[in-house]
Design a protein around this motif. Structure first.
Motif: not given
Length: 528
Positions: A168-188
């Protein structure tokens, strides 16, 4: 059963999308992770002359689009991946549809800015016909696009498939912060100035972890918690069975050009994607675990290496073990053939192999023996079914601009139309050559390749035909009479079968009702 170990470590899939959704870029990132290439080609930039690894034809480099399916094999974390990158352009859909018969699953790339596009719908229909397992990768999160929940609704509605977000993404475009991996429970975490690395991945056991607001700001952390709560409430826990049955598609978000979210997709893919499966034939179901070899040709490509005028047939292994220099039965020709230099591929690079197993795609040097759909076995007579052929919709006469190159033109037309993207017809009385295609761009590619690869210069003149129908009849006298009266409309395909070219739907329906003793077929499959 003795090849189970080899079968279980293989994954064969195609990447499909509408043009410009980022399919070829994603392919390259997979290859980078697999160590198959060291540097990515700049697909979009004309200034940089490193081109996409999978786009090996000169015209693809000039146009910046893929016009032929490329086959690439690489290893990733002990899994042998056979990846088929397909053309996105609708004029080359026929190549893509056939490729889908040779894979066990699909990654569908969707542009987050444009959402679902026309070609995406058509490709998804083909996947649904076969219940092919699909993973969706929503690309270009670094641009301002549609909201994630809106995208999921649109994809579910337009493509008629249930989705299950695994990142799941955290924002998008110029405010894009990263992606949370729901399967592995980790944040990129996303950094627009650098490519994603292992260091950017933060394991988060719980979204209430106090480190989360520090990493992505408090309002983003709160929004992520809300979103994840909603996702878990709506979608529940992910189970692989509905995905393998082609009923549910896992969804990943990322930015392929920034190498972002790609590793999460690849890591999950090798865990959940199907291993090679059993397949239908004209006689029976061929079990993937059978000891005896069988396979089928789903693609032919002439002049893969322009220096050697070679012609390669791409064979999908369906059961048993394929071995170099062993004799196999070519079912259609009823003769035994063997191959001293079978290849595995990394786009244009070829490596001679000693053996191959179910799921593998092998390149066979072909002197003109193969047609698309041909089956090889260890003696049993059957055909693998479900390989589509299409009736052409656009027809053009071939005009030779250089009579000195007539032989080269004849050879070029035969070889290029053997690849299956166009059909060649000859006027029943005379030697007028007609090419039929399903898309305009194919004529441009054929014209370009005839000149570059065979030195034959041609122009195409449009013809007023609407559809090609193969005609058969038990009444020879009736057939002779029909072909005599319809000289302008009756042609022969390159296998010598009679074809009627109808000017319109009305003409076609009239001929069908006026000639009950003649059968009109919309596919050449009847002659198998």
């Amino acid at each position: 059963m003795k090849f189970d170990g080899e079968i279980n470590k293989r994954r064969t899939f195609a990447i499909i999308s509408h043009p410009d959704a980022g399919k070829t870029t994603l392919t390259e990132k997979f290859l980078l992770f697999g160590g198959a290439i060291q540097t990515a080609g700049a697909v979009k930039s004309n200034k940089i002359r490193k081109h996409a690894t999978s786009d090996f034809m000169e015209i693809e480099r000039q146009r910046g689009i893929s016009v032929a399916t490329s086959v690439m094999s690489f290893e990733y974390r002990g899994v042998l991946i056979n990846l088929l990158d397909t053309p996105g352009h609708k004029d080359f859909a026929e190549d893509t549809y056939r490729t889908l018969t040779a894979v066990d699953s699909v990654v569908l790339v969707v542009d987050s800015v444009k959402g679902v596009e026309e070609q995406t719908r058509k490709l998804m229909e083909v996947c649904r016909m076969r219940d092919t397992p699909v993973i969706v990768f929503i690309n270009k999160l670094d641009r301002d696009g549609k909201q994630p929940f809106d995208l999921l609704d649109e994809i579910e509605k337009e493509l008629k498939i249930h989705l299950h977000p695994l990142s799941w993404p955290i924002n998008m475009g110029k405010d894009f912060k990263g992606v949370y991996n729901l399967y592995e429970k980790s944040l990129l975490l996303f950094n627009p100035n650098q490519k994603a690395t292992e260091d950017d991945i933060v394991p988060i056991k719980d979204l209430n972890d106090p480190i989360l607001p520090k990493l992505v700001e408090e309002k983003n952390a709160n929004q992520l918690k809300e979103d994840v709560e909603l996702i878990e409430g709506v979608y529940g826990e992910f189970h692989s069975e509905p995905y393998l049955a082609g009923k549910t598609a896992p969804v990943f978000f990322g930015s392929a050009i920034n190498n972002f979210g790609v590793k999460e997709l690849l890591d999950t893919f090798i865990q959940i994607a199907p291993v090679p499966r059993s397949r239908e034939t004209s006689a029976r179901v061929v079990d993937v675990h059978e000891d005896k070899f069988s396979g089928f040709v789903f693609k032919i490509h002439a002049n893969l290496d322009p220096r050697h005028r070679d012609r390669i047939a791409f064979l999908r292994v369906c059961s048993g073990r394929f071995e170099r220099n062993k004799f196999y039965t070519h079912v259609r020709l009823e003769k035994d053939v063997r191959f001293s230099n079978p290849y595995s591929f990394l786009a244009r690079e070829k490596d001679v192999i000693q053996e191959a197993f179910p799921g593998d795609v092998v390149g066979l040097f072909d002197t003109g023996n193969f047609k698309i759909g041909d089956t090889l076995t260890e003696g049993e007579k059957f055909y693998f079914t479900g390989i589509p052929t299409f009736s052409p919709e656009i027809f053009r006469e071939v005009i030779n601009k250089d009579p000195m190159k007539t032989k080269q033109l004849e050879k070029g037309l035969l070889q290029l139309t053997d690849e299956g993207v166009a059909q060649l017809f000859t006027q029943h009385f005379g030697n007028r050559k007609i090419i039929g295609c399903v898309g305009d761009l194919q004529f441009e590619v054929i014209q370009y390749r005839l000149l570059q690869e065979y030195g034959a210069s041609v122009q195409f003149n449009s013809l007023p035909f609407y559809k090609a129908c193969w005609i058969t009849s038990d009444n020879k006298a009736k057939m002779d009479e029909f072909t005599r009266f319809k000289t302008a409309n009756v042609v022969m395909d390159k296998d010598g079968h009679l074809v009627y070219l109808a000017q319109s739907e009305w003409f076609l329906n009239t001929e069908i009702s006026n000639n009950p003793e003649i059968t009109f077929h919309f596919s050449s499959e009847i002659h198998k």
